[in-house]
Motif scaffolding. Sequence first.
Motif, mmCIF file in Angstrom:
data_model
loop_
_atom_site.group_PDB
_atom_site.id
_atom_site.type_symbol
_atom_site.label_atom_id
_atom_site.label_comp_id
_atom_site.label_asym_id
_atom_site.label_seq_id
_atom_site.Cartn_x
_atom_site.Cartn_y
_atom_site.Cartn_z
ATOM 1 N N TYR A 180 0.795 -1.033 0.146
ATOM 2 C CA TYR A 180 -0.131 0.016 0.064
ATOM 3 C C TYR A 180 0.764 1.197 0.129
ATOM 4 C CZ TYR A 180 -2.996 3.853 1.648
ATOM 5 O OH TYR A 180 -3.459 4.851 1.460
ATOM 6 N N GLY A 181 0.333 2.169 -0.815
ATOM 7 C CA GLY A 181 1.179 3.360 -0.768
ATOM 8 C C GLY A 181 2.300 3.641 -1.771
ATOM 9 N N LYS B 49 1.736 11.107 3.143
ATOM 10 C CA LYS B 49 2.510 10.632 4.111
ATOM 11 C C LYS B 49 2.790 8.954 3.974
ATOM 12 C CE LYS B 49 -0.724 9.814 7.788
ATOM 13 N NZ LYS B 49 -0.740 8.892 8.888
ATOM 14 N N ASP B 50 1.773 8.577 3.237
ATOM 15 C CA ASP B 50 1.781 7.308 2.959
ATOM 16 C C ASP B 50 2.493 6.733 1.537
ATOM 17 O OD1 ASP B 50 0.244 6.908 5.106
ATOM 18 O OD2 ASP B 50 -1.588 7.051 3.878
ATOM 19 N N LEU C 141 -3.912 8.919 -2.561
ATOM 20 C CA LEU C 141 -2.818 8.470 -1.583
ATOM 21 C C LEU C 141 -2.507 9.621 -0.696
ATOM 22 C CD1 LEU C 141 -0.158 6.189 -3.119
ATOM 23 C CD2 LEU C 141 -2.208 5.374 -1.730
#
Length: 190
Positions: free
Chosen positions: A55-56, A162-163, A159
């Motif tokens: 993720y991210g 920060k991710d 998104l």
Amino acid sequence: MNYERLEIPDLVLCEPKIHEDNRGFVFEAFKKESFNNFLGFEVNFCQDNISYSKYGVIRGLHTNTLNYAQSKLVSVLQGRILDVAVDFRVGSPNFGKFICVELDSMENKQLFIPRGFLHGFSVLSQDAIVNIKIDRYFASSESIGVRFDDKDLAINWNLRNKDIILGEGDKNLKSFKELKSPFTYKDNLY
């Protein structure tokens, strides 16, 4: 398989007919004859690349130089991504425009991206396994790209900042205005 031309008509969304029963499901993921008939030209895929990402992760925006340009057929084997294609053909009525399409392993839609486009994706699920069929072998020395956060393109990758996770190479890509496109709209890319 159903094929649909998108707002940039060279980009094609491929939607399989999924046959489900109590055992699970089955579908045709690719059928060369009907695919090429729909496009009106022949694409000869020669390699499948599979990536696993968390993720991210944002991968892209990438393409190759003119003599190594690749068509891509993107599908998701596990998870969900936002797939992005940017028209990078100078003189195209869609130059600098992009399409964002969510692809996942539930609907099993695919995005066809012809030569002359930048490509990237962001991972929206916990993780994702992405399959990309290509029609020319990769030449790492011919890879070029544009920053994911290019201010002129202003792509929303769905998104939070920060991710976002980037590879080292993607951190040093040029802006859309800085990178000279090797493609023109009139190039015969096939």
